[in-house]
Design a protein around this motif. Structure first.
Motif, PDB file in Angstrom:
ATOM      1  N   VAL A  75       3.669   4.127 -45.233  1.00  0.00           N
ATOM      2  CA  VAL A  75       2.930   3.849 -46.461  1.00  0.00           C
ATOM      3  C   VAL A  75       1.678   4.716 -46.482  1.00  0.00           C
ATOM      4  CG1 VAL A  75       1.695   2.086 -47.781  1.00  0.00           C
ATOM      5  CG2 VAL A  75       3.797   1.481 -46.557  1.00  0.00           C
ATOM      6  N   VAL A  76       1.443   5.398 -47.586  1.00  0.00           N
ATOM      7  CA  VAL A  76       0.260   6.244 -47.744  1.00  0.00           C
ATOM      8  C   VAL A  76      -0.969   5.340 -47.808  1.00  0.00           C
ATOM      9  CG1 VAL A  76      -0.915   7.918 -49.236  1.00  0.00           C
ATOM     10  CG2 VAL A  76       1.587   8.021 -48.951  1.00  0.00           C
ATOM     11  N   THR A  77      -1.913   5.573 -46.884  1.00  0.00           N
ATOM     12  CA  THR A  77      -3.118   4.735 -46.814  1.00  0.00           C
ATOM     13  C   THR A  77      -4.356   5.436 -47.356  1.00  0.00           C
ATOM     14  OG1 THR A  77      -3.470   5.425 -44.523  1.00  0.00           O
ATOM     15  CG2 THR A  77      -2.272   3.357 -44.876  1.00  0.00           C
ATOM     16  N   ALA A  78      -4.320   6.764 -47.460  1.00  0.00           N
ATOM     17  CA  ALA A  78      -5.468   7.522 -47.977  1.00  0.00           C
ATOM     18  C   ALA A  78      -4.990   8.911 -48.396  1.00  0.00           C
ATOM     19  CB  ALA A  78      -6.555   7.651 -46.908  1.00  0.00           C
ATOM     20  N   GLU A 103       0.524   5.222 -42.738  1.00  0.00           N
ATOM     21  CA  GLU A 103       0.740   4.242 -41.668  1.00  0.00           C
ATOM     22  C   GLU A 103       2.204   4.364 -41.276  1.00  0.00           C
ATOM     23  OE1 GLU A 103       0.377  -0.518 -40.809  1.00  0.00           O
ATOM     24  OE2 GLU A 103      -0.846   0.363 -42.396  1.00  0.00           O
ATOM     25  N   LEU A 104       2.430   4.749 -40.036  1.00  0.00           N
ATOM     26  CA  LEU A 104       3.783   5.030 -39.568  1.00  0.00           C
ATOM     27  C   LEU A 104       4.636   3.764 -39.529  1.00  0.00           C
ATOM     28  CD1 LEU A 104       2.827   7.366 -36.598  1.00  0.00           C
ATOM     29  CD2 LEU A 104       3.752   8.081 -38.815  1.00  0.00           C
ATOM     30  N   SER A 105       5.839   3.847 -40.092  1.00  0.00           N
ATOM     31  CA  SER A 105       6.760   2.706 -40.021  1.00  0.00           C
ATOM     32  C   SER A 105       7.788   2.896 -38.916  1.00  0.00           C
ATOM     33  CB  SER A 105       7.465   2.498 -41.367  1.00  0.00           C
ATOM     34  OG  SER A 105       8.228   3.628 -41.717  1.00  0.00           O
ATOM     35  N   ASP A 106       7.948   4.135 -38.423  1.00  0.00           N
ATOM     36  CA  ASP A 106       8.910   4.399 -37.351  1.00  0.00           C
ATOM     37  C   ASP A 106       8.394   5.554 -36.498  1.00  0.00           C
ATOM     38  OD1 ASP A 106      11.051   4.807 -35.679  1.00  0.00           O
ATOM     39  OD2 ASP A 106      12.502   5.195 -37.280  1.00  0.00           O
TER      40      ASP A 106
END
Length: 125
Positions: A75-78, A103-106
């Motif tokens: 998910v893009v956080t910034a 934010e890394l999901s994998d």
């Protein structure tokens, strides 16, 4: 071409700098030189969910416009808003001119990316 040690690199010439469970992404020095003067950058939306290989935006230069692909999922956080007004910063300092943070999901996807040494060999081909 400048290749920074300690980053991950994709075959699409993006770099990934991991910081905990987040990563900043940008365009490599090699890509910046190939593109020429960058005049426009489309940034992803904060909150956007990206899968590895998804187009996150477009980079336009005096030579061409090309899609940019996320080498990791999350998910893009910034986003780096400074690049919206001054995309040419990528040409002068591509490794400080991060495009977005995710934010890394994998985190295991990082294993599919290249080290600095492998990327240097890749662009030398």
């Amino acid at each position: 071409m400048n290749v920074v040690k300690g980053l991950y690199y994709s075959e699409d010439h993006e770099w990934v700098k991991v910081e905990g469970n987040k990563a900043k992404l940008g365009v490599t020095d090699h890509a910046a030189h190939q593109l020429g003067d960058i005049v426009y950058l489309e940034l992803p939306e904060v909150g956007a969910e990206l899968s590895a290989g998804d187009v996150f935006g477009v980079i336009e230069s005096v030579k061409a416009a090309s899609d940019s692909y996320s080498p990791v999922s999350g998910v893009v956080t910034a986003v780096n808003e400074e690049l919206a007004d001054g995309p040419e910063a990528i040409n002068s300092d591509p490794y400080e001119s991060w495009i977005f943070e995710i934010e890394l999901s994998d985190a295991s996807e990082l294993e599919g990316l290249m080290s600095a040494e492998a990327y240097e060999a890749f662009i030398a081909e």
